[in-house]
Enzyme design. Structure first.
Site, PDB file in Angstrom:
ATOM      1  N   ASP A  39       2.059 -20.925  20.354  1.00 23.79           N
ATOM      2  CA  ASP A  39       3.000 -21.350  21.251  1.00 23.79           C
ATOM      3  C   ASP A  39       3.685 -22.865  20.900  1.00 23.79           C
ATOM      4  O   ASP A  39       2.564 -23.790  20.735  1.00 23.79           O
ATOM      5  CB  ASP A  39       2.008 -21.478  22.547  1.00 23.79           C
ATOM      6  CG  ASP A  39       2.612 -21.944  23.817  1.00 23.79           C
ATOM      7  OD1 ASP A  39       3.740 -22.561  23.840  1.00 23.79           O
ATOM      8  OD2 ASP A  39       1.810 -22.044  25.042  1.00 23.79           O
ATOM      9  N   ILE A  40       4.768 -23.113  20.787  1.00 24.00           N
ATOM     10  CA  ILE A  40       5.076 -24.322  20.219  1.00 24.00           C
ATOM     11  C   ILE A  40       5.188 -25.310  21.273  1.00 24.00           C
ATOM     12  O   ILE A  40       5.435 -26.469  20.971  1.00 24.00           O
ATOM     13  CB  ILE A  40       6.822 -24.128  19.928  1.00 24.00           C
ATOM     14  CG1 ILE A  40       7.591 -23.755  21.198  1.00 24.00           C
ATOM     15  CG2 ILE A  40       7.027 -22.943  18.848  1.00 24.00           C
ATOM     16  CD1 ILE A  40       9.136 -24.056  21.224  1.00 24.00           C
ATOM     17  N   TYR A 128      18.596 -23.952  32.537  1.00 29.19           N
ATOM     18  CA  TYR A 128      18.542 -23.672  31.224  1.00 29.19           C
ATOM     19  C   TYR A 128      19.470 -24.482  30.190  1.00 29.19           C
ATOM     20  O   TYR A 128      19.068 -25.003  29.334  1.00 29.19           O
ATOM     21  CB  TYR A 128      18.929 -22.100  31.099  1.00 29.19           C
ATOM     22  CG  TYR A 128      19.400 -21.699  29.687  1.00 29.19           C
ATOM     23  CD1 TYR A 128      18.181 -21.571  28.929  1.00 29.19           C
ATOM     24  CD2 TYR A 128      20.417 -21.680  29.059  1.00 29.19           C
ATOM     25  CE1 TYR A 128      18.507 -21.061  27.574  1.00 29.19           C
ATOM     26  CE2 TYR A 128      20.907 -21.081  27.710  1.00 29.19           C
ATOM     27  CZ  TYR A 128      19.878 -21.052  26.964  1.00 29.19           C
ATOM     28  OH  TYR A 128      19.947 -20.526  25.776  1.00 29.19           O
TER      29      TYR A 128
HETATM   30  N1  LIG Z   1      20.761 -15.102  24.146  1.00 30.69           N
HETATM   31  C1  LIG Z   1      21.747 -15.741  24.277  1.00 30.69           C
HETATM   32  O1  LIG Z   1      22.927 -15.369  24.789  1.00 30.69           O
HETATM   33  C2  LIG Z   1      21.711 -17.247  23.623  1.00 30.69           C
HETATM   34  C3  LIG Z   1      23.100 -17.869  23.720  1.00 30.69           C
HETATM   35  C4  LIG Z   1      23.285 -19.157  23.066  1.00 30.69           C
HETATM   36  C5  LIG Z   1      22.000 -19.613  22.570  1.00 30.69           C
HETATM   37  N2  LIG Z   1      21.103 -19.028  22.426  1.00 30.69           N
HETATM   38  C6  LIG Z   1      19.941 -19.731  21.869  1.00 30.69           C
HETATM   39  O2  LIG Z   1      19.578 -18.907  20.857  1.00 30.69           O
HETATM   40  C7  LIG Z   1      18.076 -18.849  20.479  1.00 30.69           C
HETATM   41  C8  LIG Z   1      17.629 -17.521  20.358  1.00 30.69           C
HETATM   42  O3  LIG Z   1      17.683 -16.907  21.635  1.00 30.69           O
HETATM   43  P1  LIG Z   1      17.337 -15.325  21.771  1.00 30.69           P
HETATM   44  O4  LIG Z   1      18.404 -14.704  22.534  1.00 30.69           O
HETATM   45  O5  LIG Z   1      16.669 -14.894  20.321  1.00 30.69           O
HETATM   46  O6  LIG Z   1      15.987 -15.523  22.810  1.00 30.69           O
HETATM   47  P2  LIG Z   1      14.918 -14.514  22.822  1.00 30.69           P
HETATM   48  O7  LIG Z   1      15.240 -13.052  22.496  1.00 30.69           O
HETATM   49  O8  LIG Z   1      14.351 -14.800  24.095  1.00 30.69           O
HETATM   50  O9  LIG Z   1      13.757 -15.211  21.833  1.00 30.69           O
HETATM   51  C9  LIG Z   1      12.927 -16.142  22.065  1.00 30.69           C
HETATM   52  C10 LIG Z   1      11.558 -15.985  21.888  1.00 30.69           C
HETATM   53  O10 LIG Z   1      10.816 -17.298  21.950  1.00 30.69           O
HETATM   54  C11 LIG Z   1       9.772 -17.053  22.526  1.00 30.69           C
HETATM   55  N3  LIG Z   1       9.086 -17.981  23.135  1.00 30.69           N
HETATM   56  C12 LIG Z   1       9.287 -18.415  24.578  1.00 30.69           C
HETATM   57  N4  LIG Z   1       8.596 -19.651  24.789  1.00 30.69           N
HETATM   58  C13 LIG Z   1       7.865 -19.889  23.718  1.00 30.69           C
HETATM   59  C14 LIG Z   1       6.887 -20.711  23.124  1.00 30.69           C
HETATM   60  N5  LIG Z   1       6.442 -21.613  24.079  1.00 30.69           N
HETATM   61  N6  LIG Z   1       6.302 -20.738  22.054  1.00 30.69           N
HETATM   62  C15 LIG Z   1       6.733 -19.718  21.009  1.00 30.69           C
HETATM   63  N7  LIG Z   1       7.464 -18.873  21.275  1.00 30.69           N
HETATM   64  C16 LIG Z   1       8.333 -18.653  22.737  1.00 30.69           C
HETATM   65  C17 LIG Z   1       9.985 -15.733  23.297  1.00 30.69           C
HETATM   66  O11 LIG Z   1       8.795 -14.996  23.313  1.00 30.69           O
HETATM   67  P3  LIG Z   1       8.522 -14.497  24.747  1.00 30.69           P
HETATM   68  O12 LIG Z   1       9.611 -13.252  25.139  1.00 30.69           O
HETATM   69  O13 LIG Z   1       7.231 -13.553  24.751  1.00 30.69           O
HETATM   70  O14 LIG Z   1       8.454 -15.407  26.061  1.00 30.69           O
HETATM   71  C18 LIG Z   1      11.000 -14.820  22.395  1.00 30.69           C
HETATM   72  O15 LIG Z   1      10.344 -14.118  21.276  1.00 30.69           O
HETATM   73  C19 LIG Z   1      17.582 -19.795  21.707  1.00 30.69           C
HETATM   74  O16 LIG Z   1      17.313 -21.276  21.275  1.00 30.69           O
HETATM   75  C20 LIG Z   1      18.445 -19.567  22.515  1.00 30.69           C
HETATM   76  O17 LIG Z   1      18.604 -20.675  23.459  1.00 30.69           O
HETATM   77  C21 LIG Z   1      20.842 -17.781  22.786  1.00 30.69           C
END
Ligand SMILES: NC(=O)c1ccc[n+]([C@@H]2O[C@H](COP(=O)([O-])OP(=O)(O)OC[C@H]3O[C@@H](n4cnc5c(N)ncnc54)[C@H](OP(=O)(O)O)[C@@H]3O)[C@@H](O)[C@H]2O)c1
Length: 303
Positions: A39-40, A128
């Site tokens: 957990d970061i 967000y």
């Molecule tokens: N998805 C989009 O459309 C989008 C667009 C622009 C930018 N981004 C950015 O791109 C990055 C990757 O996004 P993604 O779509 O891959 O997100 P994602 O699928 O939700 O993956 C994020 C991961 O982080 C984990 N996480 C959440 N809180 C945490 C904590 N406190 N400590 C450790 N791990 C934690 C989540 O675990 P749990 O699921 O168990 O909580 C999940 O496995 C993020 O920075 C996001 O803001 C995403």
């Protein structure tokens, strides 16, 4: 030059899972940690885990990325998106490690009519977006040796995303109404992971001029309605199902909890110049992901 030793957080997320795969396949030394394993936001846990791994590069794919839920869970969003990146940046500064971090197009308000530059002023419309903006600031304040990559409209074969939602509904022949007044650049997690891999491999390009913020997204600007149309066209081309009806609607007709920019295309010139990273035409990447999903799942089974 020291061998690159990478620690990857959020390693089972949509991007994290894809990136871990690509880093491992390229023979780099990498340890990935899921949310359950690390957990970061827990400083003691981060310190213990990082001390054991002794990385010289940390890639933070962990985030609270549920845009609408963040409106009612602001403290969870701020904790994961601001406090967590700050803890990681502090550790990196104290241990001479660099950090790659992901951010979002949702730091912008969408009032621009041309793709956003890294230098454009931010003005997020949601909790967000605000939390991601503050996360960027925490890193810049604490650690010079950072690369922040803003991306947009991310999709892939893992996790929950727009492409999987549209496919699942299309497979049920469910008529679709999709917003046609928000424009952005769909980005394949596979392409983004490839871009990050290239940046990792271009260590020779790291210097005082290249640390900083970059944009990376798929090539092509579309509305969510046009994006859905492209997905359905691919499904039809694959001969899998007659496309259901697709109707354009406005944001006002589909009220969401969080505000979203009406235009959030990102200009990706800077990342190309600094690291030789090229963007990919979004239709080609999308077709690869849709075909993979159609191959992996039967109708009604797309998770
Ligand atoms: N998805 C989009 O459309 C989008 C667009 C622009 C930018 N981004 C950015 O791109 C990055 C990757 O996004 P993604 O779509 O891959 O997100 P994602 O699928 O939700 O993956 C994020 C991961 O982080 C984990 N996480 C959440 N809180 C945490 C904590 N406190 N400590 C450790 N791990 C934690 C989540 O675990 P749990 O699921 O168990 O909580 C999940 O496995 C993020 O920075 C996001 O803001 C995403």
């Amino acid at each position: 030059m020291r061998e690159t030793k990478i620690l990857l957080t959020g390693a089972t997320g949509q991007l994290g899972g894809e990136l871990l795969n690509q880093l491992e396949r390229s023979g780099l030394r990498v340890s990935g940690f899921s949310h359950g394993e690390l957990d970061i936001t827990d400083e003691v846990e981060v310190d213990r885990c990082f001390a054991r791994q002794a990385p010289n590069l940390v890639i933070n794919c962990a985030a609270y990325a549920r845009v609408d839920d963040a409106e009612s869970e602001p403290s969870a969003a701020y904790s994961a998106n601001v406090r967590g990146p700050g803890i990681i940046a502090d550790w990196c500064r104290n241990h001479h490690a660099a950090m790659i971090h992901l951010s979002t197009d949702f730091v912008f308000d969408g009032l621009k009519t041309e793709p956003y530059l890294e230098t454009d002023p931010v003005h997020p419309l949601s909790v967000y977006g605000k939390s991601k903006e503050l996360g960027e600031k925490e890193i810049r304040k604490r650690l010079k040796e950072h690369l922040i990559i803003r991306t947009s409209w991310l999709y892939g074969t893992r996790g929950r995303n727009f492409v999987k939602t549209i496919l699942a509904l299309a497979m049920k022949n469910h008529p679709l109404k999709v917003v046609n007044d928000q424009f952005g650049c769909p980005t394949s997690a596979e392409d983004l992971a490839g871009a990050i891999l290239r940046m990792v491999l271009r260590k020779d390009a790291y210097n005082d001029d290249t640390w900083g913020t970059y944009h990376y997204c798929g090539r092509g600007i579309v509305s969510w309605f046009q994006f859905a149309g492209e997905i359905l066209d691919i499904v039809a081309r694959e001969g899998r199902r007659k496309s259901p009806g697709l109707e354009p609607i406005t944001t006002a007709e589909y009220p969401a909890k969080a505000g979203r920019p009406s235009f959030s295309a990102l200009d990706c010139t800077k990342i190309g110049k600094a690291f030789g990273v090229e963007t990919q035409p979004f239709e080609i990447s999308l077709s690869r992901v849709v075909r993979k999903l159609l191959g992996e799942f039967n109708a009604d089974q797309i998770p």
